[in-house]
Write an enzyme that holds these catalytic residues in place. Structure first.
Site, mmCIF file in Angstrom:
data_model
loop_
_atom_site.group_PDB
_atom_site.id
_atom_site.type_symbol
_atom_site.label_atom_id
_atom_site.label_comp_id
_atom_site.label_asym_id
_atom_site.label_seq_id
_atom_site.Cartn_x
_atom_site.Cartn_y
_atom_site.Cartn_z
ATOM 1 N N GLU A 49 0.797 -1.223 0.000
ATOM 2 C CA GLU A 49 0.000 0.000 0.000
ATOM 3 C C GLU A 49 0.835 1.281 0.000
ATOM 4 O O GLU A 49 0.622 2.159 -0.832
ATOM 5 C CB GLU A 49 -0.944 0.028 1.210
ATOM 6 C CG GLU A 49 -1.719 1.341 1.256
ATOM 7 C CD GLU A 49 -2.781 1.395 2.326
ATOM 8 O OE1 GLU A 49 -2.807 0.534 3.208
ATOM 9 O OE2 GLU A 49 -3.590 2.344 2.245
ATOM 10 N N ASP B 78 -0.724 -5.246 2.995
ATOM 11 C CA ASP B 78 -1.218 -4.060 3.698
ATOM 12 C C ASP B 78 -0.549 -4.090 5.072
ATOM 13 O O ASP B 78 -0.858 -4.955 5.897
ATOM 14 C CB ASP B 78 -2.749 -4.105 3.821
ATOM 15 C CG ASP B 78 -3.311 -2.756 4.213
ATOM 16 O OD1 ASP B 78 -2.568 -1.972 4.819
ATOM 17 O OD2 ASP B 78 -4.498 -2.508 3.917
ATOM 18 N N ILE C 131 -0.636 -2.160 7.708
ATOM 19 C CA ILE C 131 -1.668 -2.019 8.752
ATOM 20 C C ILE C 131 -2.994 -1.794 8.034
ATOM 21 O O ILE C 131 -3.196 -0.758 7.407
ATOM 22 C CB ILE C 131 -1.410 -0.823 9.701
ATOM 23 C CG1 ILE C 131 -0.082 -0.999 10.448
ATOM 24 C CG2 ILE C 131 -2.563 -0.679 10.695
ATOM 25 C CD1 ILE C 131 0.208 0.106 11.470
ATOM 26 N N ASP C 132 -3.860 -2.790 8.083
ATOM 27 C CA ASP C 132 -5.220 -2.555 7.598
ATOM 28 C C ASP C 132 -6.014 -2.117 8.820
ATOM 29 O O ASP C 132 -6.079 -2.847 9.816
ATOM 30 C CB ASP C 132 -5.809 -3.818 6.959
ATOM 31 C CG ASP C 132 -7.122 -3.498 6.278
ATOM 32 O OD1 ASP C 132 -7.207 -2.459 5.603
ATOM 33 O OD2 ASP C 132 -8.091 -4.279 6.446
ATOM 34 N N THR D 207 -5.725 1.555 9.611
ATOM 35 C CA THR D 207 -4.822 2.601 10.112
ATOM 36 C C THR D 207 -5.565 3.613 10.994
ATOM 37 O O THR D 207 -5.038 4.046 12.021
ATOM 38 C CB THR D 207 -4.136 3.319 8.929
ATOM 39 O OG1 THR D 207 -3.317 2.364 8.264
ATOM 40 C CG2 THR D 207 -3.260 4.479 9.384
ATOM 41 N N ASP E 82 -6.144 -4.532 0.425
ATOM 42 C CA ASP E 82 -7.198 -4.628 1.443
ATOM 43 C C ASP E 82 -7.838 -6.017 1.439
ATOM 44 O O ASP E 82 -8.332 -6.469 2.469
ATOM 45 C CB ASP E 82 -8.328 -3.615 1.170
ATOM 46 C CG ASP E 82 -7.862 -2.166 1.196
ATOM 47 O OD1 ASP E 82 -7.153 -1.800 2.145
ATOM 48 O OD2 ASP E 82 -8.213 -1.405 0.265
#
Ligand code: IPD
Ligand code: CA
Ligand code: CA
Length: 265
Positions: free
Chosen positions: A74, A90, A92-93, A95, A218
């Protein structure tokens, strides 16, 4: 040149990638009690130093696991296409959840081979839950096998949804999908992390999930989780989902037609 790999090789790669997801999770845990520096990519689209640090760590280590693999992540994405073997990350999905120290944050890692996800990992460090799937081997949380729910009707279903960062521009379109489902479903929930929404469909906690505007990182890992747990994923119009498609609906299969019908109405 196409590289043929064995199932044992894939299980080995998965297991090392899962270890890396645990290390990434520990980076998030260490940062949890401390302040984060936050930057804005857009009005409400945030990035923290932890997103960047986790992505850098995973990039360096995952590329070593599969020779000649490429990476789509990402925070460093600049339009690269999928290669033969591509890690889709990702860091940190969720955030925004992370910024508020809401525990629904996940590290999402998928390995894609010629356009097909072959392993997916969604590690939720603050809940000590690691969801994972290897194509043909099923879906699991920690060491427990997962199966989607057996709910047959929308009025008995808990449906998860997402809200895109472009909500100020897309409000009417978003409401046109939410409005008909709200009075028909038993309950609706918003996690703030699509990878967790999909993992929870795989786990049978949610009976369905829909969102528009998501990106490959995602959904890549969660897509395989749902399919390996017996669920179904399509576009809103029922056509096959593909990475990068504008909209996605994931269900336990049994309510798929009813939910997609509402999304089109
Ligand atoms: C977001 C989350 C959220 C979804 C957004 C995504 P991020 O990812 O998955 O649930 O509604 O559309 O962009 O920015 O937290 O990685
Ligand atoms: Ca995300
Ligand atoms: Ca993210």
């Amino acid at each position: 040149m196409t590289q043929k790999k064995s199932a044992t090789w894939l299980l080995g790669v998965f297991s090392q990638a899962r270890e890396l997801s645990f290390e990434a999770g520990n980076m998030i845990r260490r940062q949890w009690p401390l302040a984060s520096s936050v930057a804005h990519k857009d009005r409400i689209d945030l990035v923290t130093e932890t997103d960047l640090a986790v992505e850098k760590f995973l990039k360096e280590r995952l590329l070593e696991l599969v020779p000649d693999s490429t990476l789509m992540a990402e925070e460093s994405y600049s339009g690269e296409a999928l290669g033969e073997w591509t890690w889709i990350i990702d860091p940190i999905d969720g955030t925004t959840n992370f910024v508020h120290r809401h525990p629904f944050v996940a590290v999402s890692i998928a390995l894609c081979h010629n356009g097909q996800i072959v392993t997916g990992i969604v590690n939720i460090p603050m809940l000590n839950e690691c969801y994972w799937a290897v194509r043909g081997h099923g879906a699991f949380v920690n060491e427990t096998r997962l199966h989607v729910s057996h709910t047959r009707a929308l009025d008995q279903s808990m449906i998860a949804f997402g809200i895109p960062y472009s909500i100020d521009k897309d409000l009417e379109e978003w409401i046109s999908h939410f409005y008909p489902i709200l009075p028909k479903a038993q309950a609706m929930r918003r996690c703030g992390a699509a990878a967790i929404d999909l993992s929870y469909v795989a786990a049978g906690k949610f009976d369905g999930f829909y969102e528009a505007g998501l990106r490959p990182w995602d959904v890549a890992a969660g897509w395989l989780l749902v399919e390996e747990a017996g669920g179904c994923i399509t576009r809103y119009n029922g056509e096959p989902y593909y990475l990068g498609a504008y909209d996605i609906v994931a269900t336990n299969s049994l309510i798929h037609q009813e939910l997609t019908g509402m999304l089109l109405s």
